[in-house]
Scaffold this active site. Structure first.
Site, PDB file in Angstrom:
ATOM      1  N   CYS A 181       0.842  -1.200   0.000  1.00  0.00           N
ATOM      2  CA  CYS A 181       0.000   0.000   0.000  1.00  0.00           C
ATOM      3  C   CYS A 181       0.878   1.251   0.000  1.00  0.00           C
ATOM      4  O   CYS A 181       1.862   1.319   0.728  1.00  0.00           O
ATOM      5  CB  CYS A 181      -0.899  -0.006   1.237  1.00  0.00           C
ATOM      6  SG  CYS A 181      -1.948   1.445   1.411  1.00  0.00           S
ATOM      7  N   THR A 183      -0.705   4.425   0.224  1.00  0.00           N
ATOM      8  CA  THR A 183      -1.649   5.488   0.582  1.00  0.00           C
ATOM      9  C   THR A 183      -0.970   6.628   1.334  1.00  0.00           C
ATOM     10  O   THR A 183      -1.222   7.807   1.058  1.00  0.00           O
ATOM     11  CB  THR A 183      -2.798   4.915   1.431  1.00  0.00           C
ATOM     12  OG1 THR A 183      -3.541   3.987   0.644  1.00  0.00           O
ATOM     13  CG2 THR A 183      -3.735   6.025   1.912  1.00  0.00           C
TER      14      THR A 183
END
Length: 351
Positions: A181, A183
């Site tokens: 990830c 993010t």
């Protein structure tokens, strides 16, 4: 910008303190837990849920992880017909679980899955503390009252409380912690899994004190090893959701291939990666993940049995024989970076 004068902690920032133990065999340790909702009960022998990712969980994984006592959730990055077909291949009718989104065809997808015996629905979005998640939960509660709802991801106590109030039965915690990830890099937002679990558990206790029915807590993201699983449960998680730790096994979707060195590997995609988005919908927008290859690990039973052996060993170090006792009796201390480094194999670092 409001800056909160608080530090967030992740798995490597704490260590559990060994305590006196009367446990003479790991067979004395019970890792089971029960999901209770309405008039239904689902017994899980291990607190592991396989992540609804396209390179982790389809029907084969669901059946394999269930045979080991856990739970699998079929990913939503496919057509409605294909996901419904996958769900029909899940052997245990009590735990037929499939993920959905909160926009587009999610109502049609949900209807098709219910027709195939869906029992547990996972609202699978990156930012769960959101108005569209509230609307989706309300829709499911009105149309399919019997379903067990997993929602998330959230990173705060307030987010957990809101999802519980909206009607979620279980909440996935943490934002931006997954192994593939990005993010936090792309958006500047996120909270480590352990910190999120601690906050959500405090909120869960306050709901219980007020006579309410709080949601189960699922630690999801950033779990690298069995020690992180022990820490997650000690911090208040009821379950852990695993992606990377289960990736590369025989039961995950995708072919086994040979790399340039002749070693077996399998693909592992972040669901917000460019590769995953293009495979799923033919285009990509916000990229908040990466795609990679991981070593082939063999069967899921081999991997999970090793994980759970280590989890039971971890519980024995705290002198506890159940998940409930681990949450109530474990002791943790903050450790320095030097302490963390010392805890890793370091013989090859000697000069």
């Amino acid at each position: 910008m409001n800056i909160l004068e608080k530090k967030v902690i992740s798995f490597d920032d704490i260590i559990l303190v060994p305590q006196y133990s009367r446990i003479t065999s790991r067979s004395e340790i019970d890792t089971s837990t029960t999901i209770n909702y309405k008039n239904n009960k689902i017994e899980l022998k291990i607190p592991i849920i396989s992540s609804p990712m396209s390179t982790v969980t389809e029907a084969h994984m669901c059946n394999a992880i269930r045979s080991l006592g856990g739970l699998g959730i079929i990913h939503r990055y496919n057509s409605i017909d294909f996901q419904a077909k996958l769900l029909s291949f899940v052997n245990d009718d009590k735990v037929k679980s499939a993920a959905i989104g909160v926009s587009g065809d999610f109502k049609e997808r949900l209807s098709a899955l219910v027709e195939k015996g869906l029992k547990i629905v996972c609202i699978d979005v990156a930012h769960g503390d959101h108005v569209l998640v509230r609307e989706a939960i309300e829709y499911i509660r009105n149309e399919y009252e019997e379903l067990f709802i997993i929602a998330g991801n959230v990173a705060t106590a307030d987010g957990y409380k809101r999802l519980s109030e909206w009607g979620a039965n279980a909440v996935r915690t943490s934002v931006g912690s997954g192994s593939i990830c990005t993010t936090r890099i792309q958006t500047g937002h996120g909270i480590p899994t352990l910190n999120a679990v601690i906050q959500c558990y405090e909120a869960k206790k306050s709901i219980l004190d007020d006579g309410g029915i709080p949601a189960y807590i699922i630690a999801d993201g950033g779990i690298k090893n069995s020690g992180d699983i022990v820490k997650s449960i000690a911090a208040g998680a009821d379950f852990v959701m695993l992606g990377s730790m289960l990736s590369g096994t025989k039961e995950t979707p995708g072919k086994i291939i040979l790399n340039n060195e002749g070693k077996k590997i399998k693909r592992y995609n972040g669901m917000a990666s460019k590769v995953a988005q293009k495979n799923w919908k033919g285009s990509y927008s916000s990229i908040e993940g990466v795609s990679s290859y991981v070593p082939y690990k063999g069967t899921i039973s081999k991997v999970v049995n090793e994980i759970m052996s280590n989890v039971r060993s971890g519980m024995s170090y705290s002198g506890v024989t159940s998940i409930k006792e681990l949450r109530e009796e474990s002791i943790a201390v903050i450790q320095t970076s030097s302490s963390h480094l010392e805890g890793n194999p370091h013989i090859f670092n000697r000069r």
